[in-house]
Design a protein around this motif. Structure first.
Motif, mmCIF file in Angstrom:
data_model
loop_
_atom_site.group_PDB
_atom_site.id
_atom_site.type_symbol
_atom_site.label_atom_id
_atom_site.label_comp_id
_atom_site.label_asym_id
_atom_site.label_seq_id
_atom_site.Cartn_x
_atom_site.Cartn_y
_atom_site.Cartn_z
ATOM 1 N N UNK A 8 0.687 -1.379 -0.297
ATOM 2 C CA UNK A 8 0.044 0.028 0.152
ATOM 3 C C UNK A 8 0.768 1.227 -0.552
ATOM 4 N N UNK A 9 0.185 2.319 -0.456
ATOM 5 C CA UNK A 9 1.147 3.625 -0.626
ATOM 6 C C UNK A 9 0.165 4.547 0.133
ATOM 7 N N UNK A 10 1.039 5.793 -0.108
ATOM 8 C CA UNK A 10 1.020 7.035 0.083
ATOM 9 C C UNK A 10 0.728 7.820 -0.702
ATOM 10 N N UNK A 11 0.682 9.499 -0.891
ATOM 11 C CA UNK A 11 0.331 10.010 -1.977
ATOM 12 C C UNK A 11 1.886 10.486 -1.911
ATOM 13 N N UNK A 12 2.781 11.050 -2.918
ATOM 14 C CA UNK A 12 4.138 11.631 -2.797
ATOM 15 C C UNK A 12 4.536 12.632 -3.857
ATOM 16 N N UNK A 13 5.078 13.759 -3.661
ATOM 17 C CA UNK A 13 5.351 14.506 -4.902
ATOM 18 C C UNK A 13 6.226 15.292 -4.207
ATOM 19 N N UNK A 14 7.017 15.860 -4.404
ATOM 20 C CA UNK A 14 7.912 16.601 -4.949
ATOM 21 C C UNK A 14 8.019 18.452 -4.822
ATOM 22 N N UNK A 15 8.879 19.666 -4.553
ATOM 23 C CA UNK A 15 8.087 20.667 -5.265
ATOM 24 C C UNK A 15 10.005 21.607 -4.334
ATOM 25 N N UNK A 16 10.695 22.126 -5.622
ATOM 26 C CA UNK A 16 12.283 22.722 -4.389
ATOM 27 C C UNK A 16 13.088 21.857 -4.062
ATOM 28 N N UNK A 17 12.854 20.505 -4.577
ATOM 29 C CA UNK A 17 14.010 19.320 -3.942
ATOM 30 C C UNK A 17 13.010 18.614 -2.473
ATOM 31 N N UNK A 18 12.087 19.770 -2.443
ATOM 32 C CA UNK A 18 11.163 18.594 -1.025
ATOM 33 C C UNK A 18 10.999 17.356 -1.465
ATOM 34 N N UNK A 19 10.774 16.460 -0.629
ATOM 35 C CA UNK A 19 9.607 14.953 -0.853
ATOM 36 C C UNK A 19 8.619 14.997 -0.174
ATOM 37 N N UNK A 20 7.312 15.392 -0.332
ATOM 38 C CA UNK A 20 6.541 14.974 0.741
ATOM 39 C C UNK A 20 5.752 14.199 0.623
ATOM 40 N N UNK A 21 5.041 13.965 1.287
ATOM 41 C CA UNK A 21 4.066 12.512 1.583
ATOM 42 C C UNK A 21 2.786 13.238 2.207
ATOM 43 N N UNK A 22 1.491 12.078 1.648
ATOM 44 C CA UNK A 22 0.360 12.220 2.387
ATOM 45 C C UNK A 22 -0.453 10.863 2.373
ATOM 46 N N UNK A 23 -0.722 10.153 3.022
ATOM 47 C CA UNK A 23 -1.229 9.151 3.693
ATOM 48 C C UNK A 23 -2.636 9.157 3.365
ATOM 49 N N UNK A 24 -3.160 10.613 2.738
ATOM 50 C CA UNK A 24 -4.567 10.681 2.666
ATOM 51 C C UNK A 24 -5.079 10.252 0.624
ATOM 52 N N UNK A 25 -5.044 9.194 0.573
ATOM 53 C CA UNK A 25 -5.114 9.462 -1.529
ATOM 54 C C UNK A 25 -6.481 10.261 -1.853
ATOM 55 N N UNK A 26 -6.697 10.868 -0.857
ATOM 56 C CA UNK A 26 -7.742 11.677 -1.815
ATOM 57 C C UNK A 26 -7.366 13.187 -1.460
ATOM 58 N N UNK A 27 -6.275 13.190 -0.878
ATOM 59 C CA UNK A 27 -6.054 14.752 -0.346
ATOM 60 C C UNK A 27 -6.241 15.377 -2.069
ATOM 61 N N UNK A 28 -5.763 16.333 -1.627
ATOM 62 C CA UNK A 28 -5.714 17.530 -3.296
ATOM 63 C C UNK A 28 -4.300 17.160 -3.622
ATOM 64 N N UNK A 29 -4.230 17.493 -4.163
ATOM 65 C CA UNK A 29 -3.059 17.550 -5.182
ATOM 66 C C UNK A 29 -1.811 18.388 -4.603
ATOM 67 N N UNK A 30 -0.309 18.490 -3.952
ATOM 68 C CA UNK A 30 0.960 19.247 -3.264
ATOM 69 C C UNK A 30 0.518 20.693 -3.898
ATOM 70 N N UNK A 31 0.525 20.926 -4.740
ATOM 71 C CA UNK A 31 0.871 21.849 -5.469
ATOM 72 C C UNK A 31 -0.341 22.839 -5.361
ATOM 73 N N UNK A 32 -1.860 21.941 -5.307
ATOM 74 C CA UNK A 32 -2.716 23.579 -4.853
ATOM 75 C C UNK A 32 -2.497 23.766 -2.986
ATOM 76 N N UNK A 33 -2.037 22.684 -2.001
ATOM 77 C CA UNK A 33 -1.737 23.248 -0.501
ATOM 78 C C UNK A 33 -0.836 24.407 -0.494
#
Length: 464
Positions: A167-192
């Motif tokens: 099982x996975x979590x959501x993962x995205x990057x910005x400016x060299x930082x790696x972000x995760x979100x356990x909520x698969x229904x979360x809004x995209x990182x860029x929106x956050x």
């Protein structure tokens, strides 16, 4: 030369000082176009007290564990920490554990750190592997989380291999930082991140790399550590040595949506707590004490006649930062070359803006202990366009009783962090002892803290 250590100046009564318009006045003196992102953006808030239970109670911690850390985007690491396939870090947040790993296909993924057989943690720490193999019985997955093998297949016919993908979590990057979100229904990182990518677009953050990473356990709730860096008003009492070159009570505070806030503290100007400070002393102290300027040896610099320290430091930084990064900084403002422009990303990460010398703070709960947290500091540099990203700094995990000043990679910042940290365990004691039962916030100077708690309430369902 005059002995600057014996320089005389006047300390003014604290009740009578502070100019929150100073930064905008300094922008009017800029000789290059000033970007809109530096304008003031303060929505204004009410002034209700906050309950101390937000910091000291077990029930509030458990509510955060259930509704915050399972739903929010969280910064885990830097991309340079996991450059090759199989490189990974283990991110533990309260009772969750996530393996953040670069796959054979170069994609960064986040896996729940639990074997699908008996539940053992697959990894206890970060490192580099060529597969994920449970040390207990040998269930094995590839670097993309696809199931590979198990022992005694004949005895697990009831477990379908196609159902054994990690099982996975959501993962995205910005400016060299790696972000995760356990909520698969979360809004995209860029929106956050809201305005943050736009505000940082000129700073070459895509070529940033960590040149220092220091972590230490602190005896306080994670929000106490977070909030120590969300206002500059504490400078007079906690960091008096930097007032000669820091506009502490003259800072600007801004908020954007629910997730982003900012403080802008002018540098190379004297705090309005002081008067009669010579430009020579300002120049000496900002070079020796700030830890963020292009040079730290004041003996090599003499202020040219007719030039302010702010102009001199800005031009010095422009030259040296440009040489280091390979970027043309001729249109950079003096503000973005030297001021303390600090953004918060809800819930627990803060990043200094500007063309170089970016500091990053993060505070996370220390496991399931609501009275302790892990506090991280990163310093970011730049590498030149066309070059490969160099390896990031190795984590320096300080023992609980070792000061930040013992981390040489932090330079002059170490003693400043120690001054900040000296308040934190006393905060824990005082909040638990509070007869008042609440904390009160300044309407303007502590509005970033207010903003943080308003967003926290939305996650926790306390905003009704």
């Amino acid at each position: 030369m005059t002995n600057l250590k014996q320089a005389k100046f006047t300390v003014l009564p604290p009740e009578d000082v502070g100019n929150p318009n100073l930064f905008q006045q300094l922008l009017e003196q800029e000789k290059v176009p000033v970007p809109d992102r530096l304008q003031s953006n303060h929505p204004g808030f009410t002034d209700e007290d906050l309950s101390v239970e937000r910091y000291s109670s077990r029930w509030f911690h458990e509510l955060e564990a259930e509704k915050l850390w399972t739903k929010a985007w969280q910064m885990v690491c830097r991309v340079e920490d996991i450059q090759k396939p199989g490189d990974h870090v283990v991110y533990d947040i309260v009772n969750q554990s996530i393996i953040v790993m670069r796959g054979q296909d170069n994609v960064i993924r986040g896996f729940h750190n639990s074997c699908l057989h008996r539940g053992r943690a697959l990894r206890m720490s970060g490192g580099a592997v060529n597969q994920l193999r449970c040390p207990y019985h040998g269930f094995t997955w590839d670097l993309q989380g696809e199931f590979k093998s198990m022992p005694t297949v004949w005895d697990f016919k009831h477990m379908s291999p196609c159902e054994l993908k990690l099982p996975q979590v959501k993962v995205d990057t910005w400016a060299g930082f790696v972000f995760i979100n356990p909520d698969l229904d979360a809004a995209p990182l860029n929106e956050h991140l809201d305005v943050l990518p736009e505000h940082f677009k000129d700073y070459s953050m895509d070529r940033s790399v960590s040149i220092a990473h220091v972590q230490r356990r602190m005896a306080c709730n994670w929000k106490v550590a977070q909030e120590a860096f969300m206002e500059s008003m504490h400078t007079r009492a906690t960091h008096p040595q930097i007032m000669t070159f820091t506009g502490d009570v003259d800072s600007q505070y801004d908020m954007y949506g629910d997730n982003i806030s900012r403080s802008v503290t002018p540098m190379a100007v004297t705090s309005s707590n002081l008067s009669d400070v010579s430009e020579a002393l300002i120049l000496h102290d900002i070079l020796e004490e700030s830890g963020r300027m292009a040079d730290s040896d004041a003996s090599k610099h003499v202020l040219p006649e007719g030039m302010t320290t702010r102009e001199y430091i800005g031009e010095l930084n422009r030259q040296i930062f440009s040489e280091a990064s390979g970027d043309d900084l001729s249109q950079a403002t003096l503000a973005e070359l030297q001021d303390a422009i600090l953004y918060s990303i809800f819930p627990n990460t803060q990043v200094w803006a500007g063309y170089f010398g970016n500091i990053v703070y993060r505070a996370i709960p220390d496991g399931d202990n609501h009275e302790s947290c892990l506090f991280d500091v990163w310093l970011l540099g730049r590498y030149k366009e066309g070059e490969a990203c160099p390896p990031g700094a190795k984590l320096n995990q300080l023992p609980d009783d070792l000061d930040f000043s013992k981390a040489p990679e932090l330079g002059a910042l170490g003693p400043v962090f120690d001054q900040d940290m000296s308040n934190l365990d006393a905060m824990t004691k005082g909040l638990k002892a509070s007869k008042k039962g609440t904390v009160s916030l300044a309407s303007y100077q502590e509005s970033r803290i207010r903003h943080h708690h308003l967003t926290l309430d939305k996650y926790l369902g306390l905003d009704k």
